[in-house]
Design an enzyme around this catalytic site. Structure first.
Site, PDB file in Angstrom:
ATOM      1  N   GLY A 199      -9.589  13.292   0.393  1.00 59.94           N
ATOM      2  CA  GLY A 199      -9.494  14.747   0.277  1.00 59.94           C
ATOM      3  C   GLY A 199     -10.151  15.227  -1.011  1.00 59.94           C
ATOM      4  CG  ASP A 228      -3.462   3.884   1.841  1.00 62.43           C
ATOM      5  OD1 ASP A 228      -2.521   3.530   1.117  1.00 62.43           O
ATOM      6  OD2 ASP A 228      -3.404   4.856   2.618  1.00 62.43           O
ATOM      7  N   GLY A 272      -0.283   2.770   3.620  1.00 62.46           N
ATOM      8  CA  GLY A 272      -1.364   2.546   4.582  1.00 62.46           C
ATOM      9  C   GLY A 272      -1.274   3.569   5.694  1.00 62.46           C
ATOM     10  NE  ARG A 273      -1.978  10.097   5.335  1.00 54.67           N
ATOM     11  CZ  ARG A 273      -1.088  10.979   5.775  1.00 54.67           C
ATOM     12  NH1 ARG A 273       0.136  10.954   5.320  1.00 54.67           N
ATOM     13  NH2 ARG A 273      -1.438  11.887   6.653  1.00 54.67           N
ATOM     14  CD  GLU A 327       1.890   5.828   4.120  1.00 51.68           C
ATOM     15  OE1 GLU A 327       1.105   5.546   3.202  1.00 51.68           O
ATOM     16  OE2 GLU A 327       2.619   6.827   4.110  1.00 51.68           O
ATOM     17  CB  ILE A 381       4.094   0.132  -5.010  1.00 49.74           C
ATOM     18  CG1 ILE A 381       5.017  -0.993  -4.530  1.00 49.74           C
ATOM     19  CG2 ILE A 381       2.650  -0.338  -5.042  1.00 49.74           C
ATOM     20  CD1 ILE A 381       4.728  -1.502  -3.133  1.00 49.74           C
TER      21      ILE A 381
END
Ligand code: ATP
Ligand code: MG
Length: 456
Positions: A199, A228, A272-273, A327, A381
């Site tokens: 983004g 990620d 981790g999207r 996630e 984290i």
């Protein structure tokens, strides 16, 4: 008011078509007219990088186009070559250091190493001779009127890498691109270093385009911040290594809890999207994971080949089990809310909680309850300070970001590709998130290590 005529975009690879397998990266190169020569002296950088230096992104020869992992652009070709620009100090620089006002901004979420990058950018700018360096507080929001910019110097940043987070603060959302560039013009900023994810980089590229449109002599240089590791073409991004390492603590706790309980199951949710790199690497590293679930690989919870049946089998055979879930995995099981954060990203449902509840219910319904414990170490984290490996990566990326801006590049980002440090045009690396290839050798190594079957 002075307007600059900025150099044209040059497609330096226009003639690269003679190699059918060559994937051409377009780089924004400035013409040489405006260069300030003789700063800084050669000794300072121990040699310069030539603008024509290239890094071979991939060096691999497949014996056939159907070899595992082959992704040739031309199906008849078994060579894969991608060339990118080498990063580093240039002999001719595009700005006189005394005319530079440099700004640094950190956007999105936290990631280990942000302070290391900020620190190194400031230190390198000072070595070039830049006196006017500021931090924009709380991401792009800091370009609004209500927040004051933070003066930065070596003294201010000397010890910031010793703690996690961002000295400047982060945020999502904020003013639009045109307002940001208005604010940059008002403040006289002509170098902008943007630390953030997809983004933020989309924003940085839009700021770069707007500056070109207004013919401002501004360099916008990104440093990809994504824990990620989901930025295209790069070996890894800073913070990823630390995240994998720190995840070991959560996994080990989950293992101990599960192992010490009667019919214990531990569930760990990791970041981790859209890509499962952290989950995969953390599973590979720990050796304590029985089931690794990632967004790239669909799975069933219920049914004869579902995760829950496998957990039942593990309880029978091993007495306990540990699950690691990214996630973004299994979002199809969760109710869609359409909720968005301030940046417009879709807010995910909590897959960890869902798996915990379903697991509890499954074993209770089968008349033999399991002791299910769930750990979500995400914020612990993200807030860590960078480990040694990431600390080095941040240092090199920060230095190269400054070299790139001084060389006159704009709309670029820095990275490590095939173990070399490079500059890449922003649009090339953010057109979509890098995802894990379920046919890759590494994912299969992970499956071998966990011993899990396919859950479909
Ligand atoms: P993370 O990996 O933590 O999500 P990110 O950089 O992707 O990092 P976002 O919250 O998506 O984080 O975006 C950060 C900033 O970039 C926000 O201030 C947002 O307004 C801005 N931004 C996002 N997408 C765009 C876009 N397409 N154009 C301009 N600005 C954008
Ligand atoms: Mg993002």
């Amino acid at each position: 008011e002075t307007r600059f005529h900025l150099p044209h975009l040059t497609d330096v690879y226009a003639d690269a078509g003679s190699y059918p397998s060559t994937f051409c990266l377009r780089m924004r190169t400035p013409v040489n007219e405006d260069f300030a020569e003789g700063y800084p002296s050669d000794e300072k950088w121990h040699g310069y990088i030539n603008n024509n230096d290239r890094v071979l992104l991939k060096v691999i020869r497949y014996s056939s186009p159907t070899s595992a992992g082959a992704e040739c652009i031309d199906p008849n070709c078994t060579w894969l070559e991608q060339w990118v620009h080498r990063a580093g100090p240039r002999e001719k620089i595009y700005y006189k250091p005394e005319n530079v006002k440099a700004a640094i901004v950190t956007c999105g979420g936290l990631c280990p190493g942000l302070n290391d990058v900020i620190r190194q950018i400031v230190i390198t700018l000072e070595i070039y001779g830049v006196k006017n360096i500021v931090g924009i507080p709380f991401g792009y929001r800091g370009f609004g009127k209500e927040l004051a910019e933070m003066p930065l110097s070596r003294k201010v940043v000397q010890n910031v890498h010793l703690s996690g987070g961002s000295l400047l603060g982060v945020s999502r959302g904020g003013p639009n691109v045109s307002e940001i560039v208005d604010s940059m013009e008002e403040r006289g900023i002509n170098m902008l270093f943007v630390l953030g994810g997809n983004g933020t980089h989309a924003g940085a590229n839009a700021i770069h385009d707007e500056c070109r449109k207004r013919q401002l002599k501004v360099a916008v240089v990104g440093v990809p911040k994504t824990i990620d590791n989901d930025i295209l073409l790069m070996d890894k991004t800073f913070g990823f290594d630390t995240a994998v390492e720190e995840a070991q603590r959560a996994i080990n706790s989950a293992y101990i809890e599960a192992h010490s309980a009667y019919r214990g199951i531990g569930i760990v949710k990791l970041m981790g999207r859209s890509s499962g790199f952290i989950a995969m690497q953390a599973s590979l590293a720990s050796g304590q994971i029985d089931v690794c679930l990632i967004p790239e690989v669909p799975f069933h919870l219920h049914g004869p080949h579902g995760v829950l049946r496998h957990l039942e089998y593990l309880l029978e055979t091993k007495g306990s089990a540990v699950v690691c879930v990214a996630e973004g995995a299994g979002q199809n099981f969760l109710e869609k809310t359409n909720a968005k954060d301030a940046s417009g990203n879709i807010v995910f449902g909590d897959i960890g909680v869902h798996i915990q509840q379903e697991t509890k219910k499954f074993f209770k319904d089968h008349g033999n309850p399991a002791d299910v414990k769930y750990i979500d170490p995400t914020y612990m984290i993200r807030a860590c300070r960078a480990n040694a490996s990431d600390g080095i990566l941040c240092t090199v990326l920060g230095q190269n970001a400054v070299h790139g801006a001084f060389a006159g590049y704009s709309g670029i980002t820095v990275g490590i590709c095939n173990t070399h440090y490079v500059y890449l045009p922003i649009p090339e690396v953010i057109s979509y998130p890098k995802v894990l290839d379920p046919n890759s050798r590494m994912w299969h190594r992970c499956l071998t290590s966990t011993g899990q079957p396919d859950f479909v």
